[in-house]
Design a protein around this motif. Sequence first.
Motif, PDB file in Angstrom:
ATOM      1  N   GLU A   1      55.363  -6.199 -28.227  1.00 28.78           N
ATOM      2  CA  GLU A   1      55.114  -5.372 -29.280  1.00 28.78           C
ATOM      3  C   GLU A   1      56.124  -6.411 -30.105  1.00 28.78           C
ATOM      4  N   LEU A   2      57.128  -6.886 -30.161  1.00 23.31           N
ATOM      5  CA  LEU A   2      58.083  -7.833 -30.722  1.00 23.31           C
ATOM      6  C   LEU A   2      57.016  -8.918 -31.104  1.00 23.31           C
ATOM      7  N   VAL A   3      56.514  -9.532 -30.223  1.00 25.85           N
ATOM      8  CA  VAL A   3      55.399 -10.661 -30.548  1.00 25.85           C
ATOM      9  C   VAL A   3      54.358 -10.342 -31.565  1.00 25.85           C
ATOM     10  N   VAL A   4      53.835  -9.070 -31.244  1.00 25.13           N
ATOM     11  CA  VAL A   4      52.742  -8.684 -32.229  1.00 25.13           C
ATOM     12  C   VAL A   4      53.170  -8.589 -33.657  1.00 25.13           C
ATOM     13  N   GLU A   5      54.619  -7.829 -33.754  1.00 27.08           N
ATOM     14  CA  GLU A   5      54.954  -7.909 -35.183  1.00 27.08           C
ATOM     15  C   GLU A   5      55.148  -9.398 -35.739  1.00 27.08           C
ATOM     16  N   GLN A   6      55.792 -10.102 -35.001  1.00 22.21           N
ATOM     17  CA  GLN A   6      55.943 -11.273 -35.623  1.00 22.21           C
ATOM     18  C   GLN A   6      54.608 -12.166 -36.023  1.00 22.21           C
ATOM     19  N   VAL A   7      53.693 -12.065 -35.050  1.00 17.83           N
ATOM     20  CA  VAL A   7      52.306 -12.783 -35.379  1.00 17.83           C
ATOM     21  C   VAL A   7      51.684 -11.964 -36.443  1.00 17.83           C
ATOM     22  N   ALA A   8      51.828 -10.597 -36.685  1.00 19.08           N
ATOM     23  CA  ALA A   8      51.175  -9.893 -37.710  1.00 19.08           C
ATOM     24  C   ALA A   8      51.804 -10.573 -39.130  1.00 19.08           C
TER      25      ALA A   8
END
Length: 703
Positions: A471-478
């Motif tokens: 989820e953390l990566v998803v937030e960063q990528v978004a």
Amino acid sequence: MVSQIRFLMCAPDHYDVDYVINPWMEGNIHKSSRDRAVEQWNKLYNVIKDHAIVDLVAPEKGWPDMVFSANAGLVLGENVVLSRFLHKERQGEEPYFQQWFAENGFNVYTLPKDLPFEGAGDALLDREGRWLWAGYGFRSELDSHPFLAKWLDIEVISLRLMDERFYHLDTCFCPLANGYLLYYPGAFDSYSNRVIEMRVAPEKRIAIMEADAVNFACNAVNVDSIVIMNKASDGLKSRLAEVGFQVIETPLTEFLKAGGAAKCLTLRVTEPVREELHANVSVESRVVRMEGHLLDAGLINRALDLIVEMGGSFQVLKFNLGEQRQSTSAAEVRVSAPSHDVMEEIISQLIDLGAVDLPQDERDSKLEPVLQAGVAPDDFYVSTIYPTEVRVNGQWLKVENQRMDGAIAISQTSSGIVAKCKLLRDLEIGEQVVVDVLGIRTIRKAESREQRNAQEFSFMSSGVSSERRVELVVEQVAWELRKIKDSGGKVVVTAGPVVIHTGGGEHLSRLIREGYVQGLLGGNAIAVHDMEQNILGTSLGVDMKRGVAVRGGHRHHLKVINTVRRFGSIAKAVEAGAVRGGVMYECVKNNIPFSLAGSIRDDGPLPDTQMNLILAQQEYSQIIQGADMILMLSSMLHSIGVGNMTPAGVKMVCVDINPAVVTKLSDRGSIESVGVVTDVGLFLSLLLQQLDKLTSPYVANVG
Ligand code: ARG
């Protein structure tokens, strides 16, 4: 018959295991029996006396390891290089040995302070006197080898020890008469094994097993055809007998507790000089300079570890620690390597870490011409993802087209000299190629601690994330996708068919439709399965809504290929209304360039699939030109291909359920790459949710 050969020994009057400086001594402190040691030593002494002359040096109280006279120094002819012990526990032996050598007419050489070398324990003459084998890695420093060559006027071959149980060369290596060699290959690194194999013919090599090695079978005293050792297996005894050696076993178990046996307890002091041979040493050294946040960023540790791991050695000559939080540090490191080849390997890695020559040592790159189109000179420098400069005619030139695994070609153009990364196959006759590792540097921006922490993906620091961090990566990528879109940047997606199988097709389609994607790379399969899903509702014959296989569904994808072939291209199939949605549809409708690289297993293929792989690679590299971010979705082959073409500085996000793929890509070592091990369909759905959150109007949450 007693020969004229002489050995120096030291009686075990004060012998004991008093401290631990090698693994054999562990757990053995004060566990050896003095009486048994004396008895075993006397036996050895008598056996040797039957075959040679034995001189004695007086044992000294307080120096229990002095019995191991092999470590007194290294003798050749009249000359001796005195040992400089690594451990202070043994340094007190030095003056006693020095005195003995001086009194017995030897010419004593002493090494500079802090340059350890442990005598005949780590340096063994070929029994024909042709060269000196010298060990390094534990007790003796590689930089001592050039001194041995110079003072003893002999060729020195450096061998690197890797197994701490065999910390001295004489614990695992024993040159025998007539050019034979008894040794334990497992104690050496692979480079040293190659060196040994190049020097000693296969029929002369007697490689032993670990079981014999741990009984110190290599720690043997050889006088003509006699080989004296602690213990040998029957197999080893008969192998030695076959080539004319007779093994005399004499138990030395008390000394094994200190990590020594027959050879360690003796020093051969008559080593004949071969007048026709002269000094020769392949050890090379070079001083490099590093600057930046050496400690904060762990650069200096990485550099030093890498030097040692690759078989070299180092000395830190200067280290200026930046005093303020924001100041950088600088270091000068002397790198030594056993040969030019190893030096090249080490330096090329140090270049990637930003190491440069001292200003006074700067030299032009070494260039060699391309003699055959598509073939580089042997020793060509292999390019990396880091921005590189090469020095030509005293000027530093920036290398264009930076990518990894290419050669750097220099050519004269109308606008001057140009340096370019080129694939081997593109090299042309007349071009010059950079060889060796001179005059090459990479430009590393020294980010401060703050900058580094603020770097988008730094929280992952190119590590592979675990599920809970998805989820953390998803937030960063978004967040990143949003920023790139707003600034008119470029995002390229590499996708495998798994994106479709896992239900990610609709999400990827939306990303394209909403302007988050500026290029798509894949193979035949992703396009086929995407269109199959949109035309027939299945993906490889599986109903995507119900998740069950449809009867006859395995033929679906061929039907789709056939349909598209009828129209002549994906774009035409879309225009004709045969494809009404999906990833390929969105690409066509939104003018997003795509490239489908073919492979041996492709069905069809689609008319758009590029079956000429050289052209496919060119199409790929054109599409990634200028990308700010590359999203790699479950396609090992295409993602790795893309990784190789992409210079450092481009953010890469690799999503795959297989950790091996993710690791492989994040191993690029650039902080901008991040890997996520997860289901790609799930990843895409989370990513879109997150993007929706970022773009939805702000609703205050009151009362
Ligand atoms: N305890 C001694 C040491 O660790 C043993 C030396 C053995 N000598 C040798 N030539 N391998 O230094």
